[in-house]
Structure formats: C-alpha cells, structure tokens
Design a protein around this motif. Sequence first.
Motif, PDB file in Angstrom:
ATOM      1  N   GLU A 185       0.771  -1.207   0.017  1.00  0.00           N
ATOM      2  CA  GLU A 185       0.125   0.063  -0.199  1.00  0.00           C
ATOM      3  C   GLU A 185       0.872   1.235   0.006  1.00  0.00           C
ATOM      4  O   GLU A 185       1.387   1.544   0.875  1.00  0.00           O
ATOM      5  N   ALA A 186       1.040   2.146  -1.076  1.00  0.00           N
ATOM      6  CA  ALA A 186       1.951   2.968  -1.290  1.00  0.00           C
ATOM      7  C   ALA A 186       1.292   4.220  -1.194  1.00  0.00           C
ATOM      8  O   ALA A 186      -0.070   4.340  -1.402  1.00  0.00           O
ATOM      9  N   ALA A 187       1.886   5.267  -0.663  1.00  0.00           N
ATOM     10  CA  ALA A 187       1.520   6.825  -0.838  1.00  0.00           C
ATOM     11  C   ALA A 187       1.153   7.372  -1.933  1.00  0.00           C
ATOM     12  O   ALA A 187       2.244   7.092  -3.058  1.00  0.00           O
ATOM     13  N   ALA A 188      -0.129   7.523  -2.512  1.00  0.00           N
ATOM     14  CA  ALA A 188      -0.315   7.863  -3.810  1.00  0.00           C
ATOM     15  C   ALA A 188       0.608   8.969  -4.306  1.00  0.00           C
ATOM     16  O   ALA A 188       0.984   9.889  -3.760  1.00  0.00           O
ATOM     17  N   GLY A 189       1.003   8.575  -5.515  1.00  0.00           N
ATOM     18  CA  GLY A 189       1.817   9.362  -6.503  1.00  0.00           C
ATOM     19  C   GLY A 189       3.325   9.542  -6.021  1.00  0.00           C
ATOM     20  O   GLY A 189       4.179  10.081  -6.711  1.00  0.00           O
ATOM     21  N   GLN A 190       3.855   8.709  -4.906  1.00  0.00           N
ATOM     22  CA  GLN A 190       5.121   8.674  -4.556  1.00  0.00           C
ATOM     23  C   GLN A 190       5.928   7.555  -5.010  1.00  0.00           C
ATOM     24  O   GLN A 190       5.399   6.531  -4.922  1.00  0.00           O
ATOM     25  N   PRO A 191       7.128   7.779  -5.412  1.00  0.00           N
ATOM     26  CA  PRO A 191       7.951   6.475  -6.088  1.00  0.00           C
ATOM     27  C   PRO A 191       8.449   5.661  -4.844  1.00  0.00           C
ATOM     28  O   PRO A 191       8.573   6.401  -3.739  1.00  0.00           O
ATOM     29  N   VAL A 192       8.458   4.192  -4.839  1.00  0.00           N
ATOM     30  CA  VAL A 192       8.756   3.460  -3.793  1.00  0.00           C
ATOM     31  C   VAL A 192       9.990   2.701  -4.159  1.00  0.00           C
ATOM     32  O   VAL A 192       9.871   2.094  -5.086  1.00  0.00           O
ATOM     33  N   GLN A 193      10.787   2.542  -3.201  1.00  0.00           N
ATOM     34  CA  GLN A 193      11.963   1.356  -3.462  1.00  0.00           C
ATOM     35  C   GLN A 193      11.679   0.556  -2.380  1.00  0.00           C
ATOM     36  O   GLN A 193      11.496   0.739  -0.965  1.00  0.00           O
ATOM     37  N   ILE A 194      11.559  -0.888  -2.702  1.00  0.00           N
ATOM     38  CA  ILE A 194      11.124  -2.012  -1.897  1.00  0.00           C
ATOM     39  C   ILE A 194      12.274  -2.966  -1.782  1.00  0.00           C
ATOM     40  O   ILE A 194      12.832  -3.237  -2.840  1.00  0.00           O
ATOM     41  N   ARG A 195      12.639  -3.566  -0.758  1.00  0.00           N
ATOM     42  CA  ARG A 195      13.451  -4.367  -0.548  1.00  0.00           C
ATOM     43  C   ARG A 195      13.174  -5.571   0.246  1.00  0.00           C
ATOM     44  O   ARG A 195      12.055  -5.473   1.087  1.00  0.00           O
ATOM     45  N   ALA A 196      13.550  -7.093  -0.094  1.00  0.00           N
ATOM     46  CA  ALA A 196      12.997  -8.077   0.459  1.00  0.00           C
ATOM     47  C   ALA A 196      14.041  -9.079   0.366  1.00  0.00           C
ATOM     48  O   ALA A 196      15.197  -9.183  -0.594  1.00  0.00           O
ATOM     49  N   TRP A 197      14.259  -9.709   1.556  1.00  0.00           N
ATOM     50  CA  TRP A 197      15.267 -10.832   1.756  1.00  0.00           C
ATOM     51  C   TRP A 197      14.855 -11.852   2.839  1.00  0.00           C
ATOM     52  O   TRP A 197      13.961 -11.851   3.401  1.00  0.00           O
ATOM     53  N   LEU A 198      15.728 -12.865   2.769  1.00  0.00           N
ATOM     54  CA  LEU A 198      15.301 -14.158   3.892  1.00  0.00           C
ATOM     55  C   LEU A 198      16.488 -14.080   4.807  1.00  0.00           C
ATOM     56  O   LEU A 198      17.664 -13.779   4.953  1.00  0.00           O
ATOM     57  N   ARG A 199      15.924 -14.505   6.030  1.00  0.00           N
ATOM     58  CA  ARG A 199      16.828 -14.411   7.250  1.00  0.00           C
ATOM     59  C   ARG A 199      16.578 -15.666   8.082  1.00  0.00           C
ATOM     60  O   ARG A 199      15.627 -16.242   7.958  1.00  0.00           O
ATOM     61  N   SER A 200      17.652 -16.421   8.580  1.00  0.00           N
ATOM     62  CA  SER A 200      17.457 -17.521   9.508  1.00  0.00           C
ATOM     63  C   SER A 200      18.289 -17.439  10.789  1.00  0.00           C
ATOM     64  O   SER A 200      19.596 -17.094  10.482  1.00  0.00           O
ATOM     65  N   GLU A 201      17.836 -17.453  11.936  1.00  0.00           N
ATOM     66  CA  GLU A 201      18.555 -17.379  13.196  1.00  0.00           C
ATOM     67  C   GLU A 201      19.665 -16.345  12.952  1.00  0.00           C
ATOM     68  O   GLU A 201      20.722 -16.556  13.299  1.00  0.00           O
ATOM     69  N   GLY A 202      19.170 -15.189  12.609  1.00  0.00           N
ATOM     70  CA  GLY A 202      19.788 -14.071  12.748  1.00  0.00           C
ATOM     71  C   GLY A 202      20.946 -13.771  11.567  1.00  0.00           C
ATOM     72  O   GLY A 202      21.615 -12.610  11.649  1.00  0.00           O
ATOM     73  N   HIS A 203      21.004 -14.588  10.616  1.00  0.00           N
ATOM     74  CA  HIS A 203      21.753 -14.564   9.470  1.00  0.00           C
ATOM     75  C   HIS A 203      21.050 -14.022   8.234  1.00  0.00           C
ATOM     76  O   HIS A 203      20.054 -14.842   8.132  1.00  0.00           O
TER      77      HIS A 203
END
Length: 531
Positions: free
Chosen positions: A500-518
């Motif tokens: 759900e983005a703020a209308a009209g604003q560009p967004v940079q998204i990041r996603a990654w996986l973690r396990s047990e703090g790493h």
Amino acid sequence: MTLGLALGGAATCLSFVLRPSTFVLVSGLVLAWGIACLGGTPASEPSSPSVTAPFSFESLRLRARQMAAQAYHRPSAPDLPDFLKKLSWADYQAIRFRPEQAPWHGEGLPFQLGFVHRGGLFQDAVRIHLLVEGQVHDFLFVPEQFDYGGNHFPKPVPPDLNFAGLRVLYGFEPHGQPQEVASFLGASFFRLAGEHQRLGAAARGLAIDTAEPNGEEFPQFTEFWIERPPKQAKSLQLYALLDSPSVAGAYHFVLKPGETTVMALEASLFLRKEIKKPGFAALTSMFLVGQNRTRFIPDYRPQVHDSDGLLFHGPEGEWVWRPLVNPPKTHRLTEFPLTDPEGFGLEQRDRNFYDYEDLANRYELRPSLWVVPQGKWGQGRIELVEIPSPAENNDNIVAYWIPQQKPVPGHEFHWACSLSAGSAEESSPTLLHVLSTRIAPEHEKIPPLFVIDFGGPPPTWLASKAPVAGKTQASSGEVKNLVTEKNEVTGGWRVSFNLEAAAGQPVQIRAWLRSEGHALSETWVYDLENP
C-alpha cells in the motif's frame, strides 16, 4: 591497478593489403601512418623507415595525452557514398567479410579476425593495425575483402573506406567451426560471448552524460592495434584509441575465450574538458518484457531480453539483485551508492528455452556480463538507466560506475577491471538467489502483489528445520500480508506481500530471507514509480 588520478603532468586491391607502416617522430611521439592502396593493384613495399620504434601501451598513452592537449577534431575519413549510408538493415547484414581475406588466414592460429563494412547505422571509420613483434602493419580496406550478397550498387564501392569495426573468432575445437567471441562495432561498444553462446549485452569503453538533459556523448574507438598471437595462444591482445570532444584515451584489452570468456581491460584517460557524469565499466543491454511484466506488450513470447537484472556485490558481503523494467512512459534512473564495489553486472538468469520460446534469437544463450574492479575504486555509485522501448531492437538498459572522485582535465585518470561473459551465474555461494519476480498490478482497489522466489543450494549452516523469515523494507507506503513459505517445487522459498503505497510517490522496496539472525539470501530491490 587503482581507479584514480595520476598527477603526472598534462599527464580495391586484389586482396587484403598488409603493408609495414612508416613512422614519423612528432613531439617525441611515434605515430603510424598508413600506406595507401593506389589504383587497383597493391602498393609497392616502402623502403625501411629510418625512424622506428616498437608499439606499446605506453606510446599509445602518450599519444592520447597529446591529443587531449589539443582541440578536438573529428577523425578524418574517406567519404561514405550515399548508397552505403542509406542501406536498410537487411541489405547491410547481407555484406559479409570473406574469411580467406583475413590476416593470418591458413596459418593454423586459434584466433581469426573478421572486419565490418561501413554503411547503414555504422558509418564511422575505424583504422586497423596489426602488431608483429612490436612492429605496426596497417591492414587496409579493399572491396574484394567482402561478399556483398544481393546488393547491387549504382557505383563501385570506393577502395579506401576503412572499416566500421572488427570481430574476433576463436576455435574452441582444433577442427571445429570458429565461434565469434568478441565484436567491436559502433562508438566504443564491444560485445563478448562464452563458448556456445551468442552475442547479446554490450560493454562500452566509456559512457558520458548518460540520461542527462543536454544529451549523451558517445566516444569512439577510432583505431585498433591487434597483436599476432602464437599458434598455441589462449589469449589475444588488442589496443584501442578512444576519442571524443571531451576525452582521449588509450585502452589495452586481453581477451581470453572460454566457457566464460574474460576480457582484462586497462585504460588511461585524458580529459579535454570537464565531464559532468563519466560512466566507467558501462554495460548496455535490451529488456523488452520479463516475468515481472506490468506493461502490455503485444508479443507471443513469455520473455524478451538480453539481460533480466542488475546484480552487484558490496564490500560488506551484501549481494543485491534488481530486476530490470521496461518503463511505460519516461526513463528511470536509479542510484546505488557504494564504496569499493566487489563486482557488478547485467545478468541473464533465465536459461531455459521455454522462458523465451524464440527459435531465431535464442535469448537463453545470451551471456551475462560481470565486472570485477582491479584495485580499490573508492566511493561512488552504480547508476541504472531504464528507457521505455516498444521493440527489442533497442538497447534500452545502461549500467555503469560513477566515481566520487571524477577525472579532471590536465591529469591522467587510470582504471582497470576484468569483464566476464558467460552463462555461469554470478552469485554468492553461501546465499540463496532470486529466481523470479512476479507482480499482480493494482486492481479493484487491491494493492499490487509482489511474489519473489528464492532458490539455489542452501548454505551448509542452515539446519533442515531452521525457521526462515522473509524481511522487507519500503521507502514509503506500507507492506502488508507478508507471507514466507517453502516452495516444494523448486526447493527454495517464496516471499509474497502487498504494497500500500503513498499515492503518487515512488517507492523502493527491499526483500530478503533471514534465518537465526543471519542473511539467507541476496537482497531483492525493486523501484515502483508513481503507484
């Protein structure tokens, strides 16, 4: 080698014509002058020059320095007839260099050369020189070197056009058909390919002011020197002179073909004037449509691209994957600040024919390009430019490095890197990598849905039942409905979420996986414009 400033002062003959060059000593520099082909027969051999000196990268570097100290003059070249300028792409493609006219033909060398005719899109002239034991020999153009296919011209092709570029072929098998492993054609563009691959994404000697409002400048390789290889050679050495209104430069290439073909590059640049945005190790590619399609392209093929993502490796071990996009309306420029990058490149990750269903272009055989800096490149940024394109005949992707400490007029700027081209995927051996990015655009007031699959061999430290969690960041808006689940088909993991983005604003998204703090995966990054 280190990227940085060196403060050292204003620091148609009957067959191919191969003639030793004469040399003239001018202001302490050795300059090669070609021997012209007069009339319809080869020129006689010149007498031994009274002043000769072996060619070297140093002499080329000194020549570039002297050129930069003078006002720019477009290199003189024989006029190209209109009937060659106006060739269609199909008619131009019909003109082929005759292999038997190549230097060293029939001598059993692993490397062979081919040359490209001027005409159509490629009208600039390039001079070719051959190096034998350090001595320069000019390789001159004659029309008999080419098969003109079905072309019928109103006048004879002039005998002194020079060439548009060159190709390098390599025999991977002793008696097999040589394969094209490198091509230098157009401005400072060059392409590489590994064994059993096809040329695709390109590199450039230098990018200047890419995506700037005042327009881009395209420096040109105006001359090449190619060293004759020994019979058992595994590499080929080439040198090139770069010239443009803003810069002159000397380049040294060492080409080593293989399953992954590697090109070592060393360059010294001398600026005539300040450059606002110099782009080093510039890579250029084509991206029409991929798995992350959010724009309608009327095409039966599921994907059409030479590269599908930008990958870079930072000094602290982070690997970042940014899927490429064909923007719908205006170009996009994305910056990634870094210090001392370990490597970056434009990757072609999808390697199955069924990803493309293209019998003619075989995009699954296009190489990934990967740059490894030599020495420390310091602070700077990678810029990614994505340009809207309606068709696959446009190179609409550019990525390059911009140093914080830019070159300045009056000083030498020396840099070096290696460039590899192959199908082997660059990625961390200890991290899962991004397999795919799929997006369901916003509809019926439902925010866009992102589905990212991670895969690859799991790290050895990951226990079979260890908890795995997907993590996200968004520069604006809000991530909702985050789900991380095991993908039983691929053996990897899937992360999905709505934004759900703020209308009209560009967004940079990041996603990654973690396990047990790493960190368990590379970092996926995506830029959503005007959601």
